[in-house]
Motif scaffolding. Structure first.
Motif, mmCIF file in Angstrom:
data_model
loop_
_atom_site.group_PDB
_atom_site.id
_atom_site.type_symbol
_atom_site.label_atom_id
_atom_site.label_comp_id
_atom_site.label_asym_id
_atom_site.label_seq_id
_atom_site.Cartn_x
_atom_site.Cartn_y
_atom_site.Cartn_z
ATOM 1 N N LYS A 120 11.383 -1.116 13.309
ATOM 2 C CA LYS A 120 12.376 -1.209 12.231
ATOM 3 C C LYS A 120 11.946 -2.320 11.298
ATOM 4 C CE LYS A 120 17.017 -3.066 11.846
ATOM 5 N NZ LYS A 120 18.361 -2.631 11.919
ATOM 6 N N PRO A 121 11.703 -2.093 10.022
ATOM 7 C CA PRO A 121 11.850 -0.843 9.281
ATOM 8 C C PRO A 121 10.744 0.160 9.593
ATOM 9 C CG PRO A 121 11.001 -2.562 7.839
ATOM 10 C CD PRO A 121 11.243 -3.210 9.150
ATOM 11 N N SER A 122 11.101 1.454 9.433
ATOM 12 C CA SER A 122 10.086 2.490 9.620
ATOM 13 C C SER A 122 10.559 3.817 9.054
ATOM 14 C CB SER A 122 9.716 2.610 11.096
ATOM 15 O OG SER A 122 8.556 3.401 11.242
ATOM 16 N N TYR A 123 9.928 4.869 9.539
ATOM 17 C CA TYR A 123 10.039 6.231 9.039
ATOM 18 C C TYR A 123 11.446 6.790 9.322
ATOM 19 C CZ TYR A 123 8.361 11.135 8.937
ATOM 20 O OH TYR A 123 8.158 12.465 8.673
ATOM 21 N N PRO A 124 12.182 7.215 8.275
ATOM 22 C CA PRO A 124 13.584 7.582 8.455
ATOM 23 C C PRO A 124 13.818 8.846 9.292
ATOM 24 C CG PRO A 124 13.012 7.440 6.110
ATOM 25 C CD PRO A 124 11.758 7.245 6.866
ATOM 26 N N ASN A 172 2.231 1.536 9.537
ATOM 27 C CA ASN A 172 3.643 1.894 9.447
ATOM 28 C C ASN A 172 4.021 2.328 8.031
ATOM 29 O OD1 ASN A 172 6.300 2.091 10.455
ATOM 30 N ND2 ASN A 172 6.782 0.035 9.704
ATOM 31 N N ASN A 173 4.948 3.251 7.967
ATOM 32 C CA ASN A 173 5.568 3.679 6.717
ATOM 33 C C ASN A 173 6.965 3.070 6.681
ATOM 34 O OD1 ASN A 173 6.952 5.048 4.737
ATOM 35 N ND2 ASN A 173 6.745 7.087 5.631
ATOM 36 N N PRO A 174 7.364 2.250 5.696
ATOM 37 C CA PRO A 174 6.656 1.979 4.455
ATOM 38 C C PRO A 174 5.995 0.594 4.394
ATOM 39 C CG PRO A 174 8.932 1.347 4.173
ATOM 40 C CD PRO A 174 8.754 1.726 5.627
ATOM 41 N N TYR A 324 2.456 3.443 0.479
ATOM 42 C CA TYR A 324 3.677 2.843 -0.056
ATOM 43 C C TYR A 324 3.537 1.341 -0.256
ATOM 44 C CZ TYR A 324 5.334 7.324 1.504
ATOM 45 O OH TYR A 324 5.460 8.669 1.677
ATOM 46 N N TYR A 356 14.923 2.923 4.912
ATOM 47 C CA TYR A 356 13.917 2.688 5.956
ATOM 48 C C TYR A 356 14.391 1.643 6.960
ATOM 49 C CZ TYR A 356 11.087 5.017 2.432
ATOM 50 O OH TYR A 356 10.613 5.919 1.520
ATOM 51 N N ASP A 357 15.670 1.303 6.867
ATOM 52 C CA ASP A 357 16.250 0.356 7.806
ATOM 53 C C ASP A 357 15.720 -1.074 7.652
ATOM 54 O OD1 ASP A 357 18.304 0.436 9.509
ATOM 55 O OD2 ASP A 357 17.269 1.439 11.161
#
Ligand code: PLP
Length: 389
Positions: A120-124, A172-174, A324, A356-357
């Motif tokens: 976290k954050p990452s891919y939704p 990691n995205n984003p 991104y 993306y949290d």
């Protein structure tokens, strides 16, 4: 009548509503979230791609749960030539998408209510994938301190009796951060200690900004490891629907895992014959698309930095790879409100960090594969509004 797991909030969010409104007013939107490579102005080898689907072999039905040998071979060849890793073909299982790969692995590892640790954050999309497989996601934070790092203390705290695995997105995205070598060693120790598997999404692995290939987890044998990737990003061909799971790890658990995955895949047999026969050519296409995308990402990043140097309100967070960039912006309202204002006043679309949290407001996400002119114009307009407050 319906299951609890599909009880999602299906109303459109305020940003999507604002987007519809601005579009219907006839305004031209500068879309800085564009992440569909087939509409990003790349040059594809059209005839080679189309010819790949003309094989008479595709008229034969040969149901192979792991995928046809002729389609798994080019996957092994990709790892051999691009990542210097020898992958036994028995350890590769083809899927129609990385999402399907996630679903199969979640199904393999988790009983109802079991837990997976996710960055976290990452891919939704994780939330939906987990809901559909009755898996509970427990986030572990990535911390930004001269680049992004895994918060191992929080990872330790997040583990429970019900934890089955750790999800990694590499890069990691984003956030664009790769798992560092020392983190990989620590993760292996952590997984061994708690009897967990690693699930590693490597769809952006080939897009390192410094041009230096990072090591794939497809050679990680310390613990049971499922590496997920596919041609949606590797060859910029998301419409073709071809991906894979490459499994590694200690022999006993590995062969059991593959045998069980084979039954899951056999239940659906979702890979079509035409796509499997076309896969060698579709993977080959990466040699054409990757250089274009890397050039696009580097060019847009340079333009972003050039424009950042001319203002004081925003900063870009460090990134190492992927498509991104993350901007740090002043928190004068929520990120969603800022994005709505950018749309209404400047016709520029960006994503708020909370998609993306991100842990708080003050983050916007933008795609670096947006066509160059649109990107430069969109960033300029966005900075006009953000910097002019
Ligand atoms: C981190 C990550 N994994 C997977 C995917 C999708 O892959 P696929 O099209 O193979 O399901 C995306 C798409 O944006 C992504 O960002």
């Amino acid at each position: 009548m319906f299951s609890d797991r599909t009880n999602w909030k299906l109303t459109r969010n305020r940003l999507t509503e604002a987007l519809e409104e601005v579009k219907s007013s006839g305004a031209r939107i500068l879309d800085l979230t564009a992440s569909n490579p087939t509409r990003a102005g790349l040059h594809y080898n059209d005839s080679q791609i189309l010819q790949a689907f003309a094989s008479r072999n595709a008229l034969d039905y040969d149901p192979q749960p792991r995928g046809l040998l002729e389609a798994r071979q080019p996957v092994a060849e990709y790892y051999r030539s691009q990542h210097s890793v020898e992958l036994g073909l028995s350890r590769v299982l083809l899927t129609t998408s990385t999402s399907e790969g996630y679903s199969f692995v979640f199904r393999l590892l988790c009983n109802v209510g079991d837990e997976l640790l996710v960055p976290k954050p990452s891919y939704p999309l994780f939330e939906f994938l987990a809901d559909l497989q009755d898996v509970k996601l427990v986030p572990y934070p990535l911390i930004y301190d001269h680049g992004w790092q895994i918060d191992f203390l929080s990872l330790q705290k997040a583990v429970s009796q019900r934890t089955r695995g750790v999800v990694l997105v590499h890069p990691n995205n984003p956030t664009g951060s790769f798992v560092q070598d020392h983190e990989r060693r620590q993760l292996n120790r952590f997984c061994r200690e708690h009897g967990l598997a690693l699930i590693v999404d490597e769809v952006f692995l080939d897009y390192a900004l410094d041009g230096e290939q990072r090591e794939t987890f497809a050679s990680n044998n310390d613990v049971l490891t499922f590496t997920l990737s596919g041609i949606s990003k590797i060859s910029a061909l998301p419409q073709m629907k071809a991906a894979w799971i490459a499994a590694n790890g200690p022999e006993a658990s590995l062969s059991d895992a593959m045998a069980r995955l084979e039954v899951i895949a056999d239940t659906y047999l979702s890979m079509s014959a035409p796509i499997q026969w076309a896969l060698p050519a579709l993977l080959e296409e990466r040699n054409n698309t990757q250089p274009q995308l890397i050039e696009r990402v580097q060019g847009n990043l340079a333009e972003l930095d050039r424009q950042l140097a001319g203002q004081k309100s925003c900063q870009r967070l460090l990134l190492e790879g992927g498509w991104y960039a993350v901007l740090r912006v002043p928190v004068t309202q929520t990120d969603e409100e800022l994005c709505i204002e950018l749309l209404r006043q400047k016709s520029v679309l960006l994503h708020p960090g909370h998609f993306y949290d991100f842990p708080s407001d003050g983050y916007l996400v933008l795609s670096l594969i947006t066509p160059k002119e649109e990107f430069a114009e969109g960033v300029e307009l966005a900075f006009e509004l953000i910097g002019g407050r």
